[in-house]
Design a protein around this motif. Structure first.
Motif, PDB file in Angstrom:
ATOM      1  N   THR A 191      15.706  -5.116   4.247  1.00  0.00           N
ATOM      2  CA  THR A 191      14.438  -4.900   3.544  1.00  0.00           C
ATOM      3  C   THR A 191      13.578  -3.892   4.317  1.00  0.00           C
ATOM      4  N   ILE A 197      16.348  -2.422  -2.686  1.00  0.00           N
ATOM      5  CA  ILE A 197      15.836  -3.513  -1.848  1.00  0.00           C
ATOM      6  C   ILE A 197      14.948  -2.998  -0.740  1.00  0.00           C
ATOM      7  N   GLU A 198      15.258  -1.846  -0.179  1.00  0.00           N
ATOM      8  CA  GLU A 198      14.467  -1.372   0.957  1.00  0.00           C
ATOM      9  C   GLU A 198      13.094  -0.834   0.539  1.00  0.00           C
ATOM     10  N   ASP A 237       9.193  -5.466   1.309  1.00  0.00           N
ATOM     11  CA  ASP A 237       9.266  -6.344   2.475  1.00  0.00           C
ATOM     12  C   ASP A 237       9.984  -7.627   2.069  1.00  0.00           C
ATOM     13  N   ARG A 238      10.561  -8.295   3.049  1.00  0.00           N
ATOM     14  CA  ARG A 238      11.425  -9.432   2.719  1.00  0.00           C
ATOM     15  C   ARG A 238      10.710 -10.526   1.933  1.00  0.00           C
ATOM     16  N   LEU A 297       9.942  -9.541  -1.595  1.00  0.00           N
ATOM     17  CA  LEU A 297      11.167  -9.488  -2.392  1.00  0.00           C
ATOM     18  C   LEU A 297      11.625 -10.882  -2.804  1.00  0.00           C
TER      19      LEU A 297
END
Length: 416
Positions: A251, A306-307, A310-311, A314
């Motif tokens: 991420t 996805i990148e 941020d985790r 997401l």
């Protein structure tokens, strides 16, 4: 009836294996994990260790003030006595103990117990209901039966290592005792199966389990695919040969998530959460079989999407839409996780030897009426010598001293 104390209001009599007695003469990981699972659900497990030295796991890995930490987990809920099984005194004591146990668990190299006069034929003559759970590297039969063996060899031999890792890199061993742990779980299952059968027949039997065998079955469709199609599975990183996408992805904040789309509806929701619905209509990704052919290209598209997040953001999107993703947790994440806390997957126990609280993984699975519970962390070496060898079996202190058996006082470990 088990002598293990009550824990958190759960009485031993309410545990499903209460009343069963297990003599554990094993060392290391796989076989002790078998008896750990049995103890978790109420079996009275008496562990036999070498005088002075104890189970090798006491000296494995990390320690605190000289106390091996993994031992505390693998031997939780058990009692500990010390005997040298190579001596007449040790062998005779085992024979006395098996008169009143249901199971003996061992993992010496094939033929070792027989050499010491403790083969199943000898012990079953004393107790015909006795079940002997034998965990060895290669099993009791076959051309390799006399070889030394342990988990690392089994992971390679069973076929796991060959498929683990990146395709352009050497094969990778797992980062934990995979073969040993899965063997321990299977050994516990087989032991309970044999106990159930013994209730019907009144007879014991031998359980012969090689460390590589459980992992061989758990590896999936490799054998049938090779038999029917001639396929040999190759290393493919985190991907699986039967579903896509399936990988870990980085991420924006440098964290990682795990994503799998095993069904078409799942893949659609993943693309929706990532804001890339066009991937669903792309012929290369329209079906699971098409995605398998184009898995590398699909991973590139998913990584690029996805990148952008941020985790935590997401994962929140995935939860809102009902898509499938999970954080790639470290143990620090696991211990702090709210869901793991709510499920009581980590338990805190008092450990007198360490002088305070100790956290470890809790009993696996939840029985609604007769749940398991951990009585205590692994005991001090020889902690129950007096209670078992003198009070139960009737030996004198002089006899134990002549046999080199310590009698630890309460609150003191056996001599190192």
């Amino acid at each position: 009836m088990s002598n293990i104390p009550d824990v958190d209001g759960v009485q031993d009599g309410g545990k499903p294996l209460a009343g069963f007695k297990v003599l554990d003469v094993s060392n290391f990981l796989a076989a002790p994990m078998c008896s750990m699972f049995l103890a978790d659900f109420g079996a009275d497990v008496l562990k036999v260790e070498r005088p002075q030295h104890g189970d090798e796991v006491r000296h494995w890995g990390e320690n605190r003030d000289g106390v091996g930490l993994y031992y505390k987990v693998l031997n939780r809920g058990k009692r500990s006595i010390t005997l040298d099984l190579r001596t007449p005194f040790g062998a005779e004591t085992v024979k006395r103990l098996v008169q009143d146990v249901d199971v003996i668990v061992e993992n010496y190299r094939t033929g070792t117990l027989e050499k010491w006069g403790l083969g199943y034929d000898v012990l079953a003559a004393i107790n015909p209901r006795l079940i002997m759970t034998r965990v060895t590297g290669w099993g009791q039969t076959g051309p390799h039966r006399m070889r030394p063996g342990f988990g690392t060899l089994a992971e390679a031999y069973a076929g796991f290592v060959a498929i683990n890792g990146e395709p352009d890199r050497p094969p990778l061993l797992p980062g934990f005792g995979l073969a040993d742990s899965t063997t321990g779980l299977m050994a516990a299952f087989l032991t309970v199966t044999a106990l159930h059968e013994a209730r019907r027949s009144g007879r014991g039997q031998v359980i012969d389990l090689a460390i590589y065998e459980t992992l061989l079955t758990l590896l999936g469709p490799q054998v049938v695919n090779y038999d029917q199609l001639g396929l040999v599975q190759q290393r493919s990183g985190s991907r699986l040969p039967f579903t896509a996408p399936r990988n870990t992805y980085r991420t924006r904040d440098g964290q990682y998530v795990s994503i799998a789309g095993s069904a078409q509806s799942t893949f659609v929701r993943i693309c929706d959460a990532l804001g890339v619905p066009d991937l669903v209509a792309d012929p290369r990704f329209a079906t699971n079989r098409a995605r398998l052919v184009n898995a590398a290209v699909l991973d590139e598209h998913l990584q690029a999407a996805i990148e952008r997040f941020d985790r935590d953001d997401l994962l929140a999107r995935f939860v809102e839409i009902g898509a499938t993703a999970a954080p790639v947790n470290t143990v620090a994440d696991i211990v702090a996780d709210a869901h793991i806390g709510a499920r009581e997957n980590i338990v805190t126990l008092d450990d007198p030897e360490l002088g305070g609280p100790l956290r470890m993984q809790n009993v696996v699975g939840k029985l609604s009426r007769t749940p398991g519970a951990i009585a205590a962390p692994g005991p001090r070496l020889g902690e129950h010598n007096r209670a078992v060898l003198i009070d139960q079996l009737g030996y004198t202190e002089d006899e134990l001293a002549a046999a080199g058996i310590d009698l630890p006082e309460p609150g003191r470990a056996a001599a190192e």
